[in-house]
Design a protein around this motif. Structure first.
Motif, PDB file in Angstrom:
ATOM      1  N   GLY A   1       0.811  -1.223   0.000  1.00 23.09           N
ATOM      2  CA  GLY A   1       0.000   0.000   0.000  1.00 23.09           C
ATOM      3  C   GLY A   1       0.838   1.264   0.000  1.00 23.09           C
ATOM      4  N   ASP A   2       2.130   1.105   0.019  1.00 22.89           N
ATOM      5  CA  ASP A   2       3.035   2.255   0.022  1.00 22.89           C
ATOM      6  C   ASP A   2       4.360   1.773  -0.566  1.00 22.89           C
ATOM      7  N   LEU A   3       5.271   2.710  -0.794  1.00 23.76           N
ATOM      8  CA  LEU A   3       6.567   2.288  -1.337  1.00 23.76           C
ATOM      9  C   LEU A   3       7.301   1.394  -0.339  1.00 23.76           C
ATOM     10  N   HIS A   4       7.977   0.402  -0.878  1.00 27.49           N
ATOM     11  CA  HIS A   4       8.808  -0.473  -0.042  1.00 27.49           C
ATOM     12  C   HIS A   4       9.931   0.376   0.563  1.00 27.49           C
ATOM     13  N   PRO A   5      10.222   0.226   1.856  1.00 26.14           N
ATOM     14  CA  PRO A   5      11.319   1.017   2.445  1.00 26.14           C
ATOM     15  C   PRO A   5      12.641   0.842   1.691  1.00 26.14           C
ATOM     16  N   ALA A   6      12.860  -0.360   1.141  1.00 31.26           N
ATOM     17  CA  ALA A   6      14.116  -0.579   0.403  1.00 31.26           C
ATOM     18  C   ALA A   6      14.110   0.213  -0.907  1.00 31.26           C
ATOM     19  N   ALA A   7      12.938   0.350  -1.539  1.00 29.28           N
ATOM     20  CA  ALA A   7      12.865   1.143  -2.778  1.00 29.28           C
ATOM     21  C   ALA A   7      13.193   2.599  -2.459  1.00 29.28           C
ATOM     22  N   ARG A   8      12.640   3.093  -1.351  1.00 33.00           N
ATOM     23  CA  ARG A   8      12.959   4.480  -0.938  1.00 33.00           C
ATOM     24  C   ARG A   8      14.467   4.624  -0.692  1.00 33.00           C
TER      25      ARG A   8
END
Ligand SMILES: C[S@@+](CC[C@H](N)C(=O)[O-])C[C@H]1O[C@@H](n2cnc3c(N)ncnc32)[C@H](O)[C@@H]1O
Length: 209
Positions: free
Chosen positions: A27-34
């Motif tokens: 439901g939101d960006l993956h922390p690793a993608a950020r």
């Protein structure tokens, strides 16, 4: 496609999206993608394949950030969802609709080798018998030399799936040292999934030699 008791037949992915029965979605960006965007691993101008993208918001986020996005999935519903965002925001990207793990001559690969592959719950979603086929394609057809595979290896003890567990020792065999430069085990970042019973994903970057 033939299946074993442990496998989810291909058509069921589409049913899952239609029924909104999609517990893998964050439901939101993956922390690793950020993190990889902040670090410049996912940077403007680079090309990235997102296999089995489903409805993950990273597809549009990467396009907004100026990456050349190739998003692939066999679910019509998921692809229509992705395309509607691109249309609304006038983003550009390439969409591959269908099975990207077709055997033999039917094998899919990008027209030009890419800089990055962002694999978010795709490797852990496919039947383990298809892993070698997938990784052979990544290694020999998808990636530029020096290209990076952004791994989110799902950690799971119990049998069956999806998701299927991706322990590091099995991953090291799959992505062999001969073709891939590996980070140290301790460099992987452990990120629990917000649903899926908090199963941890190990985030790390593998580089194609
Ligand atoms: C667990 S979901 C992950 C979706 C998305 N990456 C996310 O994190 O929300 C796995 C996805 O892979 C897709 N998929 C499974 N097998 C596939 C195949 N052979 N070719 C293309 N897509 C496939 C499914 O339709 C589904 O969207």
């Amino acid at each position: 496609m033939s299946t074993t008791d442990d496998e989810r037949p291909a058509f069921e992915w589409e049913t899952r999206f239609r029924d909104n029965d999609t517990p893998w979605e964050r439901g939101d960006l993956h922390p690793a993608a950020r993190m990889w965007m902040d670090q410049g691993v996912l940077a403007a101008g680079k090309s990235v394949v997102i296999p089995g993208c489903g409805r993950c918001p990273e597809v549009a986020a990467f396009a907004r950030a100026g990456l050349k996005v190739i998003a692939a999935d066999l679910s019509d519903t998921a692809m229509a969802w992705q395309k509607s965002i691109f249309l609304k925001e006038k983003l550009s990207g390439e969409f591959i609709e269908g099975d990207i793990l077709r055997p033999g001559d039917q094998r899919w690969y990008p027209e030009d080798p890419v800089d990055l592959v962002y694999d978010q719950t795709f490797l852990c979603a496919i039947p383990p018998r298809l892993r070698e086929h997938y990784v052979y394609g990544l290694t020999h057809c998808w990636m530029k030399p020096g290209g990076q595979y952004l791994a989110l290896f799902m950690q799971k003890e119990e049998r069956g799936g999806p998701p299927y567990g991706c322990p590091l020792d099995a991953m090291r065999e799959l992505f062999s040292d001969r073709f891939w430069i590996w980070p140290e085990d301790e460099d992987f970042i452990d990120i629990p999934h917000p649903s899926l019973n908090g199963k941890p994903e190990l985030a790390g970057v593998l580089t194609r030699r």
